[in-house]
Design a protein around this motif. Structure first.
Motif, PDB file in Angstrom:
ATOM      1  N   ARG A  34      95.386  44.130  60.998  1.00 43.79           N
ATOM      2  CA  ARG A  34      94.467  45.248  61.231  1.00 43.79           C
ATOM      3  C   ARG A  34      94.273  46.067  59.960  1.00 43.79           C
ATOM      4  NH1 ARG A  34      97.076  48.398  65.755  1.00 43.79           N
ATOM      5  NH2 ARG A  34      98.870  47.070  65.398  1.00 43.79           N
ATOM      6  N   GLN A  35      95.327  46.235  59.171  1.00 39.93           N
ATOM      7  CA  GLN A  35      95.200  46.957  57.900  1.00 39.93           C
ATOM      8  C   GLN A  35      94.296  46.183  56.936  1.00 39.93           C
ATOM      9  OE1 GLN A  35      99.416  47.308  57.132  1.00 39.93           O
ATOM     10  NE2 GLN A  35      99.434  49.462  57.729  1.00 39.93           N
ATOM     11  N   SER A  36      94.449  44.864  56.941  1.00 35.28           N
ATOM     12  CA  SER A  36      93.596  44.015  56.104  1.00 35.28           C
ATOM     13  C   SER A  36      92.137  44.129  56.549  1.00 35.28           C
ATOM     14  CB  SER A  36      94.080  42.568  56.196  1.00 35.28           C
ATOM     15  OG  SER A  36      93.222  41.715  55.504  1.00 35.28           O
ATOM     16  N   TRP A  37      91.910  44.148  57.859  1.00 41.51           N
ATOM     17  CA  TRP A  37      90.552  44.309  58.382  1.00 41.51           C
ATOM     18  C   TRP A  37      89.958  45.632  57.910  1.00 41.51           C
ATOM     19  CZ3 TRP A  37      91.052  42.942  64.306  1.00 41.51           C
ATOM     20  CH2 TRP A  37      91.425  41.600  64.443  1.00 41.51           C
ATOM     21  N   SER A  44      83.422  46.881  52.259  1.00 35.53           N
ATOM     22  CA  SER A  44      82.060  46.444  52.592  1.00 35.53           C
ATOM     23  C   SER A  44      81.089  47.607  52.744  1.00 35.53           C
ATOM     24  CB  SER A  44      82.065  45.640  53.890  1.00 35.53           C
ATOM     25  OG  SER A  44      82.798  44.464  53.744  1.00 35.53           O
ATOM     26  N   CYS A  45      81.550  48.731  53.211  1.00 33.71           N
ATOM     27  CA  CYS A  45      80.667  49.856  53.538  1.00 33.71           C
ATOM     28  C   CYS A  45      79.753  50.278  52.382  1.00 33.71           C
ATOM     29  CB  CYS A  45      81.494  51.036  54.055  1.00 33.71           C
ATOM     30  SG  CYS A  45      80.520  52.506  54.435  1.00 33.71           S
ATOM     31  N   PRO A  46      80.277  50.531  51.176  1.00 34.52           N
ATOM     32  CA  PRO A  46      79.373  50.955  50.093  1.00 34.52           C
ATOM     33  C   PRO A  46      78.310  49.908  49.761  1.00 34.52           C
ATOM     34  CG  PRO A  46      81.659  51.345  49.480  1.00 34.52           C
ATOM     35  CD  PRO A  46      81.682  50.548  50.750  1.00 34.52           C
ATOM     36  N   ILE A  47      78.677  48.638  49.856  1.00 35.82           N
ATOM     37  CA  ILE A  47      77.732  47.558  49.568  1.00 35.82           C
ATOM     38  C   ILE A  47      76.634  47.534  50.625  1.00 35.82           C
ATOM     39  CG2 ILE A  47      77.484  45.050  49.360  1.00 35.82           C
ATOM     40  CD1 ILE A  47      80.449  45.073  48.363  1.00 35.82           C
ATOM     41  N   LEU A  48      77.021  47.703  51.886  1.00 33.00           N
ATOM     42  CA  LEU A  48      76.031  47.719  52.961  1.00 33.00           C
ATOM     43  C   LEU A  48      75.107  48.920  52.816  1.00 33.00           C
ATOM     44  CD1 LEU A  48      78.233  46.713  56.030  1.00 33.00           C
ATOM     45  CD2 LEU A  48      76.861  45.244  54.547  1.00 33.00           C
ATOM     46  N   CYS A  49      75.662  50.058  52.429  1.00 39.04           N
ATOM     47  CA  CYS A  49      74.842  51.263  52.261  1.00 39.04           C
ATOM     48  C   CYS A  49      73.812  51.076  51.156  1.00 39.04           C
ATOM     49  CB  CYS A  49      75.724  52.468  51.956  1.00 39.04           C
ATOM     50  SG  CYS A  49      76.553  53.145  53.404  1.00 39.04           S
ATOM     51  N   LEU A  50      74.201  50.420  50.074  1.00 39.11           N
ATOM     52  CA  LEU A  50      73.267  50.240  48.962  1.00 39.11           C
ATOM     53  C   LEU A  50      72.082  49.355  49.320  1.00 39.11           C
ATOM     54  CD1 LEU A  50      75.711  50.011  45.944  1.00 39.11           C
ATOM     55  CD2 LEU A  50      74.168  51.896  46.543  1.00 39.11           C
ATOM     56  N   GLN A  51      72.176  48.632  50.422  1.00 41.19           N
ATOM     57  CA  GLN A  51      71.061  47.798  50.876  1.00 41.19           C
ATOM     58  C   GLN A  51      70.073  48.583  51.723  1.00 41.19           C
ATOM     59  OE1 GLN A  51      72.104  43.987  52.523  1.00 41.19           O
ATOM     60  NE2 GLN A  51      74.048  44.034  51.438  1.00 41.19           N
ATOM     61  N   MET A  52      70.441  49.790  52.100  1.00 42.17           N
ATOM     62  CA  MET A  52      69.564  50.608  52.934  1.00 42.17           C
ATOM     63  C   MET A  52      68.635  51.440  52.055  1.00 42.17           C
ATOM     64  SD  MET A  52      72.179  51.763  55.927  1.00 42.17           S
ATOM     65  CE  MET A  52      70.857  52.313  56.992  1.00 42.17           C
ATOM     66  N   PRO A  53      67.460  51.793  52.566  1.00 44.20           N
ATOM     67  CA  PRO A  53      66.534  52.602  51.770  1.00 44.20           C
ATOM     68  C   PRO A  53      67.019  54.038  51.603  1.00 44.20           C
ATOM     69  CG  PRO A  53      65.673  52.254  53.985  1.00 44.20           C
ATOM     70  CD  PRO A  53      66.926  51.431  53.871  1.00 44.20           C
ATOM     71  N   ASN A  54      66.649  54.619  50.484  1.00 45.69           N
ATOM     72  CA  ASN A  54      66.918  56.033  50.194  1.00 45.69           C
ATOM     73  C   ASN A  54      68.392  56.403  50.292  1.00 45.69           C
ATOM     74  OD1 ASN A  54      64.092  56.403  49.953  1.00 45.69           O
ATOM     75  ND2 ASN A  54      63.956  56.605  52.168  1.00 45.69           N
ATOM     76  N   THR A  55      69.251  55.585  49.725  1.00 45.38           N
ATOM     77  CA  THR A  55      70.676  55.902  49.744  1.00 45.38           C
ATOM     78  C   THR A  55      71.296  55.599  48.392  1.00 45.38           C
ATOM     79  OG1 THR A  55      72.773  55.547  50.890  1.00 45.38           O
ATOM     80  CG2 THR A  55      71.354  53.642  50.647  1.00 45.38           C
ATOM     81  N   THR A  56      72.328  56.340  48.078  1.00 45.49           N
ATOM     82  CA  THR A  56      73.045  56.127  46.821  1.00 45.49           C
ATOM     83  C   THR A  56      74.438  55.572  47.073  1.00 45.49           C
ATOM     84  OG1 THR A  56      73.812  58.419  46.867  1.00 45.49           O
ATOM     85  CG2 THR A  56      71.793  57.950  45.612  1.00 45.49           C
ATOM     86  N   GLY A  57      74.740  55.253  48.315  1.00 46.20           N
ATOM     87  CA  GLY A  57      76.051  54.692  48.649  1.00 46.20           C
ATOM     88  C   GLY A  57      76.594  55.306  49.920  1.00 46.20           C
ATOM     89  N   ALA A  58      77.903  55.186  50.083  1.00 48.75           N
ATOM     90  CA  ALA A  58      78.559  55.665  51.301  1.00 48.75           C
ATOM     91  C   ALA A  58      78.909  57.147  51.185  1.00 48.75           C
ATOM     92  CB  ALA A  58      79.812  54.854  51.574  1.00 48.75           C
ATOM     93  N   LEU A  59      78.624  57.887  52.230  1.00 50.71           N
ATOM     94  CA  LEU A  59      78.977  59.296  52.306  1.00 50.71           C
ATOM     95  C   LEU A  59      80.320  59.441  53.017  1.00 50.71           C
ATOM     96  CD1 LEU A  59      78.091  62.261  51.891  1.00 50.71           C
ATOM     97  CD2 LEU A  59      76.995  62.136  54.128  1.00 50.71           C
ATOM     98  N   ILE A  60      80.467  58.748  54.150  1.00 51.12           N
ATOM     99  CA  ILE A  60      81.725  58.740  54.902  1.00 51.12           C
ATOM    100  C   ILE A  60      82.132  57.284  55.078  1.00 51.12           C
ATOM    101  CG2 ILE A  60      82.885  59.350  57.049  1.00 51.12           C
ATOM    102  CD1 ILE A  60      80.712  61.496  57.460  1.00 51.12           C
ATOM    103  N   ASN A  61      83.376  56.985  54.717  1.00 52.67           N
ATOM    104  CA  ASN A  61      83.857  55.608  54.772  1.00 52.67           C
ATOM    105  C   ASN A  61      85.334  55.646  55.156  1.00 52.67           C
ATOM    106  OD1 ASN A  61      84.280  52.884  54.469  1.00 52.67           O
ATOM    107  ND2 ASN A  61      84.007  52.858  52.253  1.00 52.67           N
ATOM    108  N   SER A  62      85.618  55.395  56.426  1.00 51.15           N
ATOM    109  CA  SER A  62      87.010  55.443  56.878  1.00 51.15           C
ATOM    110  C   SER A  62      87.254  54.388  57.942  1.00 51.15           C
ATOM    111  CB  SER A  62      87.348  56.835  57.426  1.00 51.15           C
ATOM    112  OG  SER A  62      86.579  57.093  58.578  1.00 51.15           O
ATOM    113  N   CYS A  63      88.534  54.087  58.145  1.00 54.93           N
ATOM    114  CA  CYS A  63      88.899  53.076  59.130  1.00 54.93           C
ATOM    115  C   CYS A  63      90.344  53.314  59.546  1.00 54.93           C
ATOM    116  CB  CYS A  63      88.745  51.689  58.520  1.00 54.93           C
ATOM    117  SG  CYS A  63      89.117  50.355  59.679  1.00 54.93           S
ATOM    118  N   SER A  64      90.619  53.210  60.834  1.00 53.15           N
ATOM    119  CA  SER A  64      91.973  53.369  61.360  1.00 53.15           C
ATOM    120  C   SER A  64      92.487  52.019  61.855  1.00 53.15           C
ATOM    121  CB  SER A  64      91.999  54.370  62.510  1.00 53.15           C
ATOM    122  OG  SER A  64      93.253  54.307  63.173  1.00 53.15           O
ATOM    123  N   PRO A  65      93.535  51.477  61.219  1.00 48.61           N
ATOM    124  CA  PRO A  65      94.083  50.211  61.701  1.00 48.61           C
ATOM    125  C   PRO A  65      94.754  50.343  63.068  1.00 48.61           C
ATOM    126  CG  PRO A  65      95.384  51.050  59.869  1.00 48.61           C
ATOM    127  CD  PRO A  65      94.215  51.957  60.029  1.00 48.61           C
TER     128      PRO A  65
END
Length: 190
Positions: A34-37, A44-65
């Protein structure tokens, strides 16, 4: 009664911001996995955000294992559909749910149904920024300046995989020629 309503509304608002849809019990998966996930999801989040229009990256990026709850919100206030990609929490959860389904099956028909009835990853990927090729017709010259989109890790046609492989082979061949040149040069100096 009012305080209970406020707690429910706050929980719903929090859940709406994140993308939480496990179909597995988080405790059924080893914490290390789960930690690896989560690490993969956060990467992955910042990369996915950069594919969206009008964005400079991730604003909030968190995950709880512990809960498999994650938030990937881009600078434009939108969240990408992480289920369309591999190496994201929805992909890992889907894959694990399929593995758990298979482990409960008694025959190969059931095992096959576990995976084919619940495919993981992109089924109809959102297309992102791929330039079209020009052709001999005048209208194609206009189309050459337009873009269509392809999700990361996917191809638009079978030929793309062949071209990708051929391109990679060209790079490998070039590297071999370069290294061979150094070896010959070094041998000549000795």
């Amino acid at each position: 009664m009012l305080s209970t309503l406020l707690v429910v509304l706050a929980s719903a608002a929090t859940m709406a911001r994140g993308q939480y849809a496990p179909t597995i019990n988080p405790d059924s998966v080893d914490l290390t996995d789960r930690q690896s996930w989560c690490n993969a999801q956060i990467s992955s989040c910042p990369i996915l955000c950069l594919q969206m229009p009008n964005t400079t990256g991730a604003l909030i990026n968190s995950c709880s294992p512990n809960t498999l709850y994650y938030v990937c919100e881009c600078s434009n206030g939108l969240s990408p559909n992480a289920s369309q990609y591999s190496q994201t929490m929805p992909y890992f959860i889907c894959t694990e749910a399929n593995n758990q389904c298979v482990s409960k099956c008694a025959d190969s028909t059931c095992q096959s149904a576990c995976r084919s009835d619940h495919p993981c990853g992109a089924q109809n990927p959102v297309r992102v920024n791929v330039t079209t090729k020009p052709s001999a017709t005048p209208s194609a010259k206009v189309a050459a300046n337009t873009t269509t989109s392809v999700a990361l890790g996917t191809s638009t046609a079978t030929g793309d995989a062949t071209r990708l492989l051929a391109g990679d082979m060209g790079n490998v061949y070039g590297l071999c020629v370069l290294v061979g040149g150094f070896v010959v040069g070094f041998a000549a100096l000795m």
